[in-house]
Design an enzyme around this catalytic site. Structure first.
Site, short mmCIF file in Angstrom:
data_model
loop_
_atom_site.label_atom_id
_atom_site.label_comp_id
_atom_site.label_asym_id
_atom_site.label_seq_id
_atom_site.Cartn_x
_atom_site.Cartn_y
_atom_site.Cartn_z
N CYS A 91 50.89 179.60 92.54
CA CYS A 91 51.58 179.32 93.81
C CYS A 91 50.63 179.36 95.01
O CYS A 91 50.86 178.64 95.99
CB CYS A 91 52.75 180.28 94.02
N HIS A 167 54.83 185.86 96.18
CA HIS A 167 54.90 184.40 96.14
C HIS A 167 54.37 183.81 97.44
O HIS A 167 54.54 184.39 98.51
CB HIS A 167 56.37 183.99 95.93
#
EC number: 3.4.19.12
Length: 350
Positions: A91, A167
């Site tokens: 990510c 994230h």
């Protein structure tokens, strides 16, 4: 959420790592800067800003578990490059790519230009698979893996304790609107119009509002900006000031423009600081890749052969106990005073 690592390693949330990653893929003229405040003045000093990368704690597979955006999702917008994240650990790189591949002014280099042209008509999920299957992007990403031979041996898969997951997502202006690009969503989120660079005013409250919705005083966030090469920006500003100074002195005499002289000197110092920072980042990136275990093994072996190891071990135990007691006392004093503790650096591990 992506199901497996697919041979993509964890990398640190560090501007030096991300700058090295960008250069490794072949992108020219940009770097990554860490941001400690989202106020306009801070962002103004970094202009031009191509986008922001925001790191936050991922609360779970249920989208409702993690505070997110309420901006509407746009589906199949051909003007926005959006790729769904189909693999874990990717990510950070994907957030960086989301900014680069949506910026009309960044020199992407041959590799990313060819990649963007190849996947331009792909749906979001296939774009994500294309990123995960890119040998070049994956190799550059994995080149920033820490060398740690003890990870597999020390990891207990039966352990019930789970590490927190984090994230990365991106915020970037596209065609006069501010977009939020999160590979775990179905599409890009449009936060509305932002002509010119007014997106810098708009993005701060959006991120702050999102952070405020976390319960329990969660403070583990990180924010970085993708900006133009700072040395190039500062050099251009210095040359502009020097031209202004020359014109002023020609008209008013050699003593004119004292404030410009002062600004030029400050800019020269800023260039030196930036050069020193880059050398430090390059050194740190080399150290991240280096395996020091063989060296440590040989040192310990030599100390054991000389009969010095046992005494050093005992000395280390005594020192560790003293430091632990000192830390316990500081923690107790901080708790009594209502203080907090330091936070560690966070990793890309979603």
């Amino acid at each position: 959420m992506a199901e497996d690592t697919g041979n993509w390693c964890l990398i640190e949330s560090d501007p030096g790592v991300f700058t090295g990653l960008i250069k490794g893929i072949g992108v020219n003229g940009v770097q990554v800067e860490e941001i400690y405040s989202i106020d306009r003045e801070t962002l103004e000093d970094l202009k031009p800003v191509h986008g922001l990368v925001f790191l936050f704690k991922w609360e779970g597979r249920d989208p409702a578990a993690t505070p997110g955006s309420t901006a509407p999702i746009e589906y199949d917008n051909p003007d926005v490059f959006f790729a769904q994240q189909v693999i874990t650990n990717a990510c950070a790189t994907q957030a960086i790519l989301s900014i680069l591949l949506n910026s009309p002014t960044v020199d992407l280099g041959d590799e990313l230009n060819n990649f963007k042209a190849f996947v331009s008509d792909f749906p979001a999920e296939l774009k994500g698979h294309a990123i995960s299957n890119s040998d070049v992007i994956r190799a550059v990403h994995n080149s920033f893996s820490r060398s740690d031979p003890f990870i597999n041996e020390m990891h207990d898969p039966s352990s019930k304790e789970k590490e927190d997951l984090f994230h990365f997502i991106a915020y970037t202006p596209i065609n006069g609107s501010l977009y939020e690009l999160d590979g775990l969503q179905e599409g890009p989120r449009n936060h509305g119009p932002c002509p010119g660079d007014s997106w810098l005013d708009k993005v701060g409250p959006i991120i702050q509002e999102r952070m405020a919705r976390y319960a329990g005083g969660e403070i583990r966030f990180n924010l970085m900006a993708v900006v133009d090469d700072r040395i190039k920006v500062i050099e251009e500003k210095r040359k502009s000031y020097e031209e202004q100074l020359a014109a002023m002195q020609q008209k008013e005499g050699p003593d004119a423009g004292s404030w410009l002289k002062s600004e030029i000197e400050h800019l020269k110092q800023d260039i030196v600081k930036e050069q020193d920072k880059r050398l430090k980042q390059q050194r740190e990136n080399k150290l991240r890749r280096h395996n020091f275990v063989p060296l440590i093994y040989e040192l310990l072996k030599g100390l054991a052969q000389e009969g010095k190891l046992e005494g050093l071990v005992e000395e280390g135990r005594t020192r560790a106990k003293a430091e632990a007691e000192s830390a316990r006392q500081r923690k107790a004093a901080a708790a009594a005073a209502g203080g907090g503790g330091d936070e560690d650096m966070y990793m890309d591990d979603d």
